[in-house]
Write a protein that holds these residues in place. Sequence first.
Motif, PDB file in Angstrom:
ATOM      1  N   CYS A   1      22.576  67.068  30.800  1.00  0.00           N
ATOM      2  CA  CYS A   1      22.819  67.517  29.551  1.00  0.00           C
ATOM      3  C   CYS A   1      23.762  66.376  28.933  1.00  0.00           C
ATOM      4  O   CYS A   1      25.151  66.230  29.539  1.00  0.00           O
ATOM      5  CB  CYS A   1      23.293  68.869  29.258  1.00  0.00           C
ATOM      6  SG  CYS A   1      23.599  69.495  27.716  1.00  0.00           S
ATOM      7  N   VAL A   2      23.369  65.717  27.914  1.00  0.00           N
ATOM      8  CA  VAL A   2      24.313  64.377  27.470  1.00  0.00           C
ATOM      9  C   VAL A   2      24.859  64.948  26.285  1.00  0.00           C
ATOM     10  O   VAL A   2      24.262  65.697  25.293  1.00  0.00           O
ATOM     11  CB  VAL A   2      23.453  63.403  27.298  1.00  0.00           C
ATOM     12  CG1 VAL A   2      24.408  62.299  26.618  1.00  0.00           C
ATOM     13  CG2 VAL A   2      22.579  62.824  28.343  1.00  0.00           C
ATOM     14  N   TYR A   3      26.363  64.716  26.166  1.00  0.00           N
ATOM     15  CA  TYR A   3      27.349  65.133  25.022  1.00  0.00           C
ATOM     16  C   TYR A   3      27.410  63.776  24.159  1.00  0.00           C
ATOM     17  O   TYR A   3      28.005  62.958  24.893  1.00  0.00           O
ATOM     18  CB  TYR A   3      28.447  65.951  25.293  1.00  0.00           C
ATOM     19  CG  TYR A   3      28.090  67.243  26.072  1.00  0.00           C
ATOM     20  CD1 TYR A   3      28.138  68.393  25.162  1.00  0.00           C
ATOM     21  CD2 TYR A   3      27.349  67.502  27.410  1.00  0.00           C
ATOM     22  CE1 TYR A   3      27.783  69.840  25.685  1.00  0.00           C
ATOM     23  CE2 TYR A   3      27.254  68.801  27.762  1.00  0.00           C
ATOM     24  CZ  TYR A   3      27.308  69.810  27.112  1.00  0.00           C
ATOM     25  OH  TYR A   3      27.229  71.144  27.609  1.00  0.00           O
TER      26      TYR A   3
ATOM     27  N   ASP B   1      24.449  67.876  21.669  1.00  0.00           N
ATOM     28  CA  ASP B   1      24.260  67.538  22.984  1.00  0.00           C
ATOM     29  C   ASP B   1      22.708  67.759  23.058  1.00  0.00           C
ATOM     30  O   ASP B   1      21.710  68.111  22.249  1.00  0.00           O
ATOM     31  CB  ASP B   1      24.900  68.592  23.806  1.00  0.00           C
ATOM     32  CG  ASP B   1      24.505  70.173  23.683  1.00  0.00           C
ATOM     33  OD1 ASP B   1      23.073  70.566  23.974  1.00  0.00           O
ATOM     34  OD2 ASP B   1      25.164  70.786  22.998  1.00  0.00           O
ATOM     35  N   THR B   2      22.036  67.541  24.172  1.00  0.00           N
ATOM     36  CA  THR B   2      20.682  67.286  24.563  1.00  0.00           C
ATOM     37  C   THR B   2      20.087  68.507  24.827  1.00  0.00           C
ATOM     38  O   THR B   2      18.881  68.813  25.236  1.00  0.00           O
ATOM     39  CB  THR B   2      20.195  66.286  25.341  1.00  0.00           C
ATOM     40  OG1 THR B   2      20.690  66.194  26.622  1.00  0.00           O
ATOM     41  CG2 THR B   2      20.753  64.888  24.874  1.00  0.00           C
TER      42      THR B   2
ATOM     43  N   LEU C   1      22.893  60.947  19.222  1.00  0.00           N
ATOM     44  CA  LEU C   1      24.029  61.645  19.596  1.00  0.00           C
ATOM     45  C   LEU C   1      25.308  60.997  19.115  1.00  0.00           C
ATOM     46  O   LEU C   1      26.247  61.699  19.288  1.00  0.00           O
ATOM     47  CB  LEU C   1      23.765  62.017  21.253  1.00  0.00           C
ATOM     48  CG  LEU C   1      22.956  62.708  21.855  1.00  0.00           C
ATOM     49  CD1 LEU C   1      22.977  62.359  23.527  1.00  0.00           C
ATOM     50  CD2 LEU C   1      23.123  64.106  21.312  1.00  0.00           C
TER      51      LEU C   1
ATOM     52  N   LEU D   1      28.797  58.744  22.752  1.00  0.00           N
ATOM     53  CA  LEU D   1      28.873  59.542  23.959  1.00  0.00           C
ATOM     54  C   LEU D   1      30.002  60.071  24.553  1.00  0.00           C
ATOM     55  O   LEU D   1      30.774  59.140  24.709  1.00  0.00           O
ATOM     56  CB  LEU D   1      27.649  58.952  25.040  1.00  0.00           C
ATOM     57  CG  LEU D   1      26.309  58.531  24.503  1.00  0.00           C
ATOM     58  CD1 LEU D   1      25.583  58.148  25.827  1.00  0.00           C
ATOM     59  CD2 LEU D   1      25.437  59.683  23.786  1.00  0.00           C
TER      60      LEU D   1
ATOM     61  N   VAL E   1      28.300  63.680  30.673  1.00  0.00           N
ATOM     62  CA  VAL E   1      26.993  64.115  31.154  1.00  0.00           C
ATOM     63  C   VAL E   1      27.310  65.350  31.891  1.00  0.00           C
ATOM     64  O   VAL E   1      28.268  65.079  32.976  1.00  0.00           O
ATOM     65  CB  VAL E   1      26.397  62.855  31.776  1.00  0.00           C
ATOM     66  CG1 VAL E   1      25.156  63.377  32.575  1.00  0.00           C
ATOM     67  CG2 VAL E   1      25.906  61.891  30.855  1.00  0.00           C
TER      68      VAL E   1
ATOM     69  N   GLU F   1      30.333  68.051  35.842  1.00  0.00           N
ATOM     70  CA  GLU F   1      30.763  67.016  34.578  1.00  0.00           C
ATOM     71  C   GLU F   1      31.451  65.909  34.956  1.00  0.00           C
ATOM     72  O   GLU F   1      32.293  65.636  35.355  1.00  0.00           O
ATOM     73  CB  GLU F   1      31.669  68.341  33.705  1.00  0.00           C
ATOM     74  CG  GLU F   1      31.975  67.533  32.443  1.00  0.00           C
ATOM     75  CD  GLU F   1      32.780  68.678  31.571  1.00  0.00           C
ATOM     76  OE1 GLU F   1      33.997  68.160  31.128  1.00  0.00           O
ATOM     77  OE2 GLU F   1      32.453  69.983  31.526  1.00  0.00           O
TER      78      GLU F   1
END
Length: 331
Positions: free
Chosen positions: A131-133, A138-139, A169, A172, A175, A224
């Motif tokens: 999960c990319v923030y 986020d995704t 996004l 970044l 992740v 994380e």
Amino acid sequence: LVMFFYGSNGKSDPVSMGNKVEHQAKNQVAYDIHLPNDLGMLYKVRFGLQSLENNISQLSFHHFKMQNTSTLDTFSLTINKTLPLSLNGDRWIEFPVEWPLKAALSVVTYHITIFSRNILSMRNVVHMTACVYGTHGDTGDRSLLWSLENVHQGEDSESFVAAMDAVELGELDKVVLLISSKADCKLDIKKLHLKEALKDDPIYVFEVNEAFSVHANNPGIQKEIPVSFIIKGDKRKSGIDNNSYTEGTQPGNVTDYTIKVYTGDKRGAGTDAKVHIILFGNEDKSEVFQLSQSLEHRDPFERGKVDTFKIMTKNIGSLRSIEIGHDGKGF
């Protein structure tokens, strides 16, 4: 079917479509849903299947229409996409919400390059999502092992690229990895590189340098990882202190260090904890480096052993002191 709505003030909880069918016609289903007022102006929707327990092989989406029943604001989009619902397939679709007189975000393809030692040999039993923030949300949890590109395998290292389509996004931030397995195993992950597929930079680098012990009976491991530094053109920007410097070996910009750790030769001298080091100079200090990739041993810091580590950091001036320590875990 589950949907997430992203607004200028945050994102919604998952909105399940399971029992909310209000109107159904041929090839068309309508739902009435209620969103919190504090989401702000909507800018993104993500929808897909929460799980694959029903063994659905494919699900095709043709058109999406959304209307606010109070203001009658309406948004519609032709999709014509089929989710690749294989066992480890990406089962989510994202799209931006477009409003008059306001620029909408774009859907882009992100490439995540995973550098590891042994993931490829275990990809049939391991499930790994990321999960990319970023500044634009986020995704969600997206599968990394279902469609791989640019696979490179060496004797003790490997890398591969996983693709992910998502609404852009912005900058970044972090992740979050989620790793599970059908069998007990140990996964050694070095780092992640993340960038837009059609751009050479910026490249966001996420240092991991960790071996994960995954057990079949456990629900999974969550890790994380904040951004370590950013490579933009020929510049590398630290994610810790925001100092920029040129990546390479030009004098005065980058310094390579060789670190040798001599573990004592008596009972209890070794450790399985995560060991870190910080270098302090008369001009600056380095990032925090995890000493996990020994040049001599797969399992470092064993009794009576010597481990060598190579690190590269910005110029910190003349070395004055170090901080070395561990997280206290393990024996």
